[in-house]
Design a protein around this motif. Structure first.
Motif, PDB file in Angstrom:
ATOM      1  N   ASN A   7       5.837  11.164   4.404  1.00 14.34           N
ATOM      2  CA  ASN A   7       4.240  10.952   4.268  1.00 14.34           C
ATOM      3  C   ASN A   7       4.192   9.578   3.714  1.00 14.34           C
ATOM      4  OD1 ASN A   7       1.356  11.888   3.682  1.00 14.34           O
ATOM      5  ND2 ASN A   7       2.420  12.001   1.793  1.00 14.34           N
ATOM      6  N   THR A   8       2.944   9.006   4.060  1.00 17.26           N
ATOM      7  CA  THR A   8       2.670   7.602   3.616  1.00 17.26           C
ATOM      8  C   THR A   8       1.771   7.691   2.424  1.00 17.26           C
ATOM      9  OG1 THR A   8       2.989   6.679   5.809  1.00 17.26           O
ATOM     10  CG2 THR A   8       2.182   5.058   3.967  1.00 17.26           C
ATOM     11  N   GLY A   9       2.208   8.070   1.359  1.00 16.49           N
ATOM     12  CA  GLY A   9       1.308   8.204   0.047  1.00 16.49           C
ATOM     13  C   GLY A   9       1.632   7.152  -0.818  1.00 16.49           C
ATOM     14  N   ASN A  10       1.556   7.483  -2.007  1.00 17.01           N
ATOM     15  CA  ASN A  10       1.774   6.218  -3.173  1.00 17.01           C
ATOM     16  C   ASN A  10       3.015   5.607  -2.937  1.00 17.01           C
ATOM     17  OD1 ASN A  10      -0.818   6.269  -4.333  1.00 17.01           O
ATOM     18  ND2 ASN A  10      -0.368   8.062  -5.479  1.00 17.01           N
ATOM     19  N   ILE A  11       4.186   6.387  -3.070  1.00 18.15           N
ATOM     20  CA  ILE A  11       5.372   5.735  -2.921  1.00 18.15           C
ATOM     21  C   ILE A  11       5.601   5.068  -1.445  1.00 18.15           C
ATOM     22  CG2 ILE A  11       7.865   6.357  -2.604  1.00 18.15           C
ATOM     23  CD1 ILE A  11       7.541   8.323  -5.051  1.00 18.15           C
ATOM     24  N   GLY A  12       5.355   5.895  -0.568  1.00 21.89           N
ATOM     25  CA  GLY A  12       5.600   5.426   1.077  1.00 21.89           C
ATOM     26  C   GLY A  12       4.733   4.244   1.251  1.00 21.89           C
ATOM     27  N   ALA A  13       3.651   3.890   0.742  1.00 23.77           N
ATOM     28  CA  ALA A  13       2.948   2.865   0.881  1.00 23.77           C
ATOM     29  C   ALA A  13       3.635   1.545   0.358  1.00 23.77           C
ATOM     30  CB  ALA A  13       1.551   3.024   0.505  1.00 23.77           C
ATOM     31  N   ARG A  14       4.115   1.768  -0.780  1.00 22.40           N
ATOM     32  CA  ARG A  14       4.596   0.631  -1.562  1.00 22.40           C
ATOM     33  C   ARG A  14       5.956   0.201  -0.672  1.00 22.40           C
ATOM     34  NH1 ARG A  14       0.833   2.832  -5.242  1.00 22.40           N
ATOM     35  NH2 ARG A  14       0.524   1.009  -6.757  1.00 22.40           N
ATOM     36  N   LEU A  15       6.649   1.191  -0.131  1.00 20.29           N
ATOM     37  CA  LEU A  15       7.854   0.588   0.414  1.00 20.29           C
ATOM     38  C   LEU A  15       7.565   0.277   1.827  1.00 20.29           C
ATOM     39  CD1 LEU A  15      10.379   3.725  -0.867  1.00 20.29           C
ATOM     40  CD2 LEU A  15      10.257   1.315  -1.620  1.00 20.29           C
ATOM     41  N   ALA A  16       6.558   0.841   2.590  1.00 27.01           N
ATOM     42  CA  ALA A  16       6.091   0.086   3.787  1.00 27.01           C
ATOM     43  C   ALA A  16       5.740  -1.467   3.612  1.00 27.01           C
ATOM     44  CB  ALA A  16       4.887   1.200   4.173  1.00 27.01           C
ATOM     45  N   ARG A  17       5.197  -1.783   2.591  1.00 29.38           N
ATOM     46  CA  ARG A  17       5.123  -2.982   2.402  1.00 29.38           C
ATOM     47  C   ARG A  17       6.158  -3.885   2.207  1.00 29.38           C
ATOM     48  NH1 ARG A  17       0.695  -0.725  -0.990  1.00 29.38           N
ATOM     49  NH2 ARG A  17      -1.347  -1.111  -0.232  1.00 29.38           N
ATOM     50  N   ALA A  18       6.925  -3.327   1.450  1.00 29.38           N
ATOM     51  CA  ALA A  18       8.265  -4.231   1.133  1.00 29.38           C
ATOM     52  C   ALA A  18       9.216  -4.159   2.375  1.00 29.38           C
ATOM     53  CB  ALA A  18       9.264  -3.542   0.094  1.00 29.38           C
ATOM     54  N   TRP A  19       9.308  -3.109   3.024  1.00 34.30           N
ATOM     55  CA  TRP A  19      10.061  -3.278   4.299  1.00 34.30           C
ATOM     56  C   TRP A  19       9.582  -3.899   5.438  1.00 34.30           C
ATOM     57  CZ3 TRP A  19      11.440   2.856   3.526  1.00 34.30           C
ATOM     58  CH2 TRP A  19      12.210   2.772   2.697  1.00 34.30           C
ATOM     59  N   ALA A  20       8.205  -3.886   5.358  1.00 34.89           N
ATOM     60  CA  ALA A  20       7.611  -4.758   6.614  1.00 34.89           C
ATOM     61  C   ALA A  20       7.761  -6.155   6.355  1.00 34.89           C
ATOM     62  CB  ALA A  20       6.017  -4.425   6.548  1.00 34.89           C
ATOM     63  N   ALA A  21       7.660  -6.625   5.003  1.00 38.77           N
ATOM     64  CA  ALA A  21       7.877  -8.021   4.801  1.00 38.77           C
ATOM     65  C   ALA A  21       9.455  -8.467   4.951  1.00 38.77           C
ATOM     66  CB  ALA A  21       7.630  -8.143   2.927  1.00 38.77           C
ATOM     67  N   ALA A  22      10.447  -7.317   4.860  1.00 33.54           N
ATOM     68  CA  ALA A  22      11.698  -7.663   5.232  1.00 33.54           C
ATOM     69  C   ALA A  22      12.111  -7.670   6.684  1.00 33.54           C
ATOM     70  CB  ALA A  22      12.556  -6.675   4.517  1.00 33.54           C
ATOM     71  N   GLY A  23      11.162  -7.432   7.609  1.00 36.17           N
ATOM     72  CA  GLY A  23      11.203  -7.571   8.957  1.00 36.17           C
ATOM     73  C   GLY A  23      11.309  -6.091   9.691  1.00 36.17           C
ATOM     74  N   HIS A  24      11.284  -5.189   9.086  1.00 33.48           N
ATOM     75  CA  HIS A  24      11.444  -3.889   9.702  1.00 33.48           C
ATOM     76  C   HIS A  24      10.373  -3.505  10.481  1.00 33.48           C
ATOM     77  CE1 HIS A  24      15.432  -3.538   7.668  1.00 33.48           C
ATOM     78  NE2 HIS A  24      14.893  -3.861   6.543  1.00 33.48           N
ATOM     79  N   GLU A  25      10.577  -2.656  11.321  1.00 32.19           N
ATOM     80  CA  GLU A  25       9.604  -1.828  12.360  1.00 32.19           C
ATOM     81  C   GLU A  25       9.029  -0.673  11.645  1.00 32.19           C
ATOM     82  OE1 GLU A  25       9.497  -2.245  16.691  1.00 32.19           O
ATOM     83  OE2 GLU A  25      11.731  -2.952  16.199  1.00 32.19           O
ATOM     84  N   LEU A  26       7.852  -0.353  11.448  1.00 25.56           N
ATOM     85  CA  LEU A  26       7.526   0.828  10.827  1.00 25.56           C
ATOM     86  C   LEU A  26       6.329   1.628  11.757  1.00 25.56           C
ATOM     87  CD1 LEU A  26       6.704  -0.657   7.409  1.00 25.56           C
ATOM     88  CD2 LEU A  26       8.650   0.490   8.021  1.00 25.56           C
ATOM     89  N   MET A  27       6.634   3.070  11.533  1.00 22.59           N
ATOM     90  CA  MET A  27       5.499   3.988  12.141  1.00 22.59           C
ATOM     91  C   MET A  27       5.196   4.600  10.713  1.00 22.59           C
ATOM     92  SD  MET A  27       5.288   6.722  15.182  1.00 22.59           S
ATOM     93  CE  MET A  27       4.676   5.298  16.484  1.00 22.59           C
ATOM     94  N   ILE A  28       3.830   4.729  10.375  1.00 27.66           N
ATOM     95  CA  ILE A  28       3.608   5.367   9.258  1.00 27.66           C
ATOM     96  C   ILE A  28       2.701   6.670   9.505  1.00 27.66           C
ATOM     97  CG2 ILE A  28       3.829   3.467   7.780  1.00 27.66           C
ATOM     98  CD1 ILE A  28       0.779   3.359   7.796  1.00 27.66           C
TER      99      ILE A  28
END
Length: 232
Positions: A7-28
């Motif tokens: 689930n995209t809570g406090n931890i998931g949102a932080r990692l989503a930002r980092a992984w998006a910046a690293a070029g990964h594709e995300l579905m949250i």
């Protein structure tokens, strides 16, 4: 890499930002009100899209299982067989809540088990990795440590070495140093370390309510160990 975040809570949102910046594709996905994700989706732009728990599980080659411990069964049931065969990075801690809505560590459970082992038993066809459960969300960003002499480590454990190696790369992409703790049973020690850090925050730092800034680093002696003969 395609990453589904359940689930995209406090931890998931932080990692989503980092992984998006690293070029990964995300579905949250959100285990709750989806509108809470609208600011994050706007921030990430075309680097992420929203999906249901099931859709995010189907989308990701890797899944971040960042779920409130009492909601494990509900999220697993929502994802169904889309979890089969997936690398699942699990961030949970075994915390319960009492009638007064006070959270506590389930020490009886932690003596002989871990959330990671429970999830692996629940999903025998998945490839579970324990990681990202020690750092509080407000410091789960590399920028939080820019003025610190040491960078915190992210400990990880898994019975699947390929899944562990993949997770190692994602830890680096998040801006941290990975440390391999071994097989999945080591998740018990990792989760218990979280309890120790809680005690340190309460006692060494007088229980500062704002103290969510502690991390753990493994340090190698440099130039190295000093051995002496005999007892001196």
């Amino acid at each position: 890499m395609k990453i589904g975040i359940l689930n995209t809570g406090n931890i998931g949102a932080r990692l989503a930002r980092a992984w998006a910046a690293a070029g990964h594709e995300l579905m949250i996905a959100q285990d709750g009100d989806f509108w809470k994700l609208e600011p994050l989706l706007e921030e990430l732009g075309d680097k992420a899209r929203y999906g249901s728990i099931r859709e995010a599980a189907e989308f990701g080659d890797v899944l971040l299982f960042s779920v409130y411990w009492p909601r494990l069964d509900a999220v697993v049931n929502a994802a169904g067989n889309a979890l089969d065969g997936k690398v699942i990075i699990e961030t949970m801690n075994p915390r319960g809540v009492n009638a007064q809505f006070e959270h506590y560590h389930d020490l009886d459970f932690m003596r002989d088990n871990s959330t990671a082992e429970v999830l692996q038993a629940r999903l025998p066809n998945a490839r579970v990795v324990k990681a990202f459960n020690i750092l509080p969300a407000p410091v789960l960003e590399a920028a939080a440590w820019s003025g610190s002499p040491l960078q915190p480590n992210i400990l990880y454990a898994s019975d699947d070495q390929a899944a562990a190696q993949l997770t190692r790369g994602l830890i680096v992409d998040a801006g941290f140093k990975p440390v391999n703790a071994g097989l999945l049973k080591a998740a018990r020690s990792i989760e218990q370390l979280g309890v120790l850090m809680h005690h340190v925050a309460n006692h060494e730092y007088a229980g500062d309510a704002d103290l969510v800034r502690l991390g753990v680093s493994v340090i190698e002696a440099n130039p190295g160990p000093i051995f002496r003969e005999g007892l001196v």
